[in-house]
Design a protein around this motif. Structure first.
Motif, PDB file in Angstrom:
ATOM      1  N   THR A 223     -96.941 -58.466  52.741  1.00 54.68           N
ATOM      2  CA  THR A 223     -95.621 -58.055  53.240  1.00 54.68           C
ATOM      3  C   THR A 223     -95.428 -58.492  54.690  1.00 54.68           C
ATOM      4  O   THR A 223     -94.305 -58.556  55.175  1.00 54.68           O
ATOM      5  CB  THR A 223     -95.468 -56.519  53.161  1.00 54.68           C
ATOM      6  OG1 THR A 223     -96.610 -55.939  53.809  1.00 54.68           O
ATOM      7  CG2 THR A 223     -95.411 -56.034  51.725  1.00 54.68           C
ATOM      8  N   LYS A 224     -96.536 -58.799  55.357  1.00 53.69           N
ATOM      9  CA  LYS A 224     -96.488 -59.136  56.792  1.00 53.69           C
ATOM     10  C   LYS A 224     -95.827 -60.507  57.016  1.00 53.69           C
ATOM     11  O   LYS A 224     -95.207 -60.737  58.060  1.00 53.69           O
ATOM     12  CB  LYS A 224     -97.928 -59.137  57.301  1.00 53.69           C
ATOM     13  CG  LYS A 224     -98.129 -59.357  58.772  1.00 53.69           C
ATOM     14  CD  LYS A 224     -99.636 -59.182  59.089  1.00 53.69           C
ATOM     15  CE  LYS A 224    -100.012 -59.769  60.426  1.00 53.69           C
ATOM     16  NZ  LYS A 224    -101.484 -59.794  60.612  1.00 53.69           N
TER      17      LYS A 224
ATOM     18  N   GLU B  95     -97.268 -64.120  63.647  1.00 54.58           N
ATOM     19  CA  GLU B  95     -96.072 -64.958  63.600  1.00 54.58           C
ATOM     20  C   GLU B  95     -95.837 -65.558  64.982  1.00 54.58           C
ATOM     21  O   GLU B  95     -95.850 -64.852  65.992  1.00 54.58           O
ATOM     22  CB  GLU B  95     -94.845 -64.137  63.168  1.00 54.58           C
ATOM     23  CG  GLU B  95     -93.639 -65.035  62.977  1.00 54.58           C
ATOM     24  CD  GLU B  95     -92.340 -64.291  62.709  1.00 54.58           C
ATOM     25  OE1 GLU B  95     -92.331 -63.046  62.727  1.00 54.58           O
ATOM     26  OE2 GLU B  95     -91.326 -64.984  62.493  1.00 54.58           O
TER      27      GLU B  95
ATOM     28  N   ARG C 121    -104.305 -60.265  57.135  1.00 52.90           N
ATOM     29  CA  ARG C 121    -103.976 -58.876  57.471  1.00 52.90           C
ATOM     30  C   ARG C 121    -104.268 -58.566  58.940  1.00 52.90           C
ATOM     31  O   ARG C 121    -103.475 -57.933  59.617  1.00 52.90           O
ATOM     32  CB  ARG C 121    -104.817 -57.955  56.579  1.00 52.90           C
ATOM     33  CG  ARG C 121    -104.160 -56.641  56.232  1.00 52.90           C
ATOM     34  CD  ARG C 121    -104.817 -55.946  55.043  1.00 52.90           C
ATOM     35  NE  ARG C 121    -106.247 -55.777  55.178  1.00 52.90           N
ATOM     36  CZ  ARG C 121    -107.152 -56.352  54.376  1.00 52.90           C
ATOM     37  NH1 ARG C 121    -106.768 -57.135  53.383  1.00 52.90           N
ATOM     38  NH2 ARG C 121    -108.438 -56.152  54.562  1.00 52.90           N
TER      39      ARG C 121
END
Ligand SMILES: [Zn+2]
Ligand SMILES: [Zn+2]
Length: 346
Positions: free
Chosen positions: A77-78, A134, A129
């Motif tokens: 989801t990251k 980003e 994780r």
């Protein structure tokens, strides 16, 4: 999307082959990245020359990268498709004996990530994780990719705990990590930084980044030079970045009584280093060692790059295509480049 990609595969010392490999699919928790920039590293040079102590060949070479997320595995989801991303080369488990003691760099279950000298690469789940980030739009891929060396330098920086006004000598200066140490020493308010190296071109970069004095170690005695600049005492802190037995020993001679030596560059197993025990004991010299860095330090390193707290652009000397990984490494060996960026799109 195409099914095959080009990748520079490490087959053994001085053997790198460009191969066509299937583009991997991301499994649960993983991301698939299209590599946009993959800088060469001192570790790559060491591996190219004498093999890797932990990983037998063959493997896709390279480990520093910036790129675009192409697809994500189940449960991620990251990150999502299209995001610009970089990651550290390792991540800790967070649960073992060492992780529980805040020493994730010594984790017994470290997960590593190789394969940056390729058109595409998978980032393992635990790295995705814990130590993948980003990249904001204002930071070029190649500059963000310097995350990995900076993580280890940040870890060493915490250990050395440089105080404002202290004189810091860097032995083995000019290589990528030394130029990062130099900048962090200044960030701590070091009084003067002395850079000792072998490559005039690289020492010039050290001077541009703020080294007060530079010495080409081929031209004069390192210890005499450093003592000469410090009233005969030696530097408050000596950071060894050369990764040679001689540099380790020189570092102990070049530090002042009550000072600190950080042995940053690893030596091959079985290496014996000779130090004067009396000098170390009666002179209260602290001998500091370090290896890797923690996930928290990865975050700290990434923030330093993004905020401009550390300049990474001066460490990058041009781009080469995947076909020329060997040439890039030879440029580093010759001291002509600090780092070369491999760009798979060239
Ligand atoms: Zn590296
Ligand atoms: Zn662990």
């Amino acid at each position: 999307m195409k099914k095959e990609m080009r990748a520079a595969v490490y087959l053994g010392p001085e053997k790198i082959e460009l191969q066509n490999l299937p583009i991997p699919e991301p499994k649960e928790g993983e991301i698939l990245v299209k590599v946009r920039a993959a800088p060469t590293c001192g570790t790559d040079v060491k591996t190219y020359r004498r093999g890797h102590p932990k990983f037998p060949p063959p493997f896709v070479f390279g480990h520093e990268f910036g790129g675009d997320v192409v697809s994500v595995g189940r449960g991620v989801t990251k990150f999502r498709e299209g995001m610009r991303v970089t990651a550290n080369v390792f991540a800790e488990c967070g649960e073992c004996f060492f992780c529980q003691r805040g020493q994730g760099n010594l984790c017994e279950n470290l997960v590593y990530n190789f394969g940056a000298f390729a058109e595409y690469m998978i980032v393992p789940a635990s790295i995705t994780r814990k130590t993948a980030f980003e990249i904001p739009n204002h930071v070029p891929y190649a500059e963000a990719a310097l995350l990995e060396p900076l993580v280890t330098v940040v870890h060493g920086w915490h250990k050395a705990a440089i105080q404002p006004g202290e004189t810091v000598a860097i032995i083995g200066a000019g290589g990528p990590v030394s130029l990062l140490h130099l900048q962090l020493a200044q960030r701590s308010g070091a009084g003067q930084v002395i850079a000792v190296g072998h490559s005039p071109a690289r020492l010039k970069v050290a001077a541009e980044l703020g080294a007060a004095h530079t010495l080409n170690a081929k031209e004069a005695d390192t210890v005499a030079f450093i003592r000469g600049l410090t009233g005969g005492y030696g530097a408050d802190v000596v950071i060894e970045c050369a990764g040679t037995k001689t540099a380790w020993e020189t570092a102990v001679e070049a530090v002042r009584k009550g000072g600190r030596v950080l042995w940053f560059g690893g030596l091959p197993g079985g290496t014996k280093v000779e130090i004067d025990a009396a000098r170390v004991h009666y002179g209260e010299i602290d001998l500091l060692n370090m290896h890797g860095g923690t996930a928290a330090e990865a975050r700290e390193a990434f923030d330093l790059i993004v905020s401009g707290g550390v300049k990474t652009a001066p460490l990058l000397n041009g781009e080469l295509p995947l076909e020329q990984v060997e040439l890039a490494l030879k440029r580093m060996i010759a001291g002509e480049a600090v780092k070369v960026v491999i760009n798979p799109e060239l």
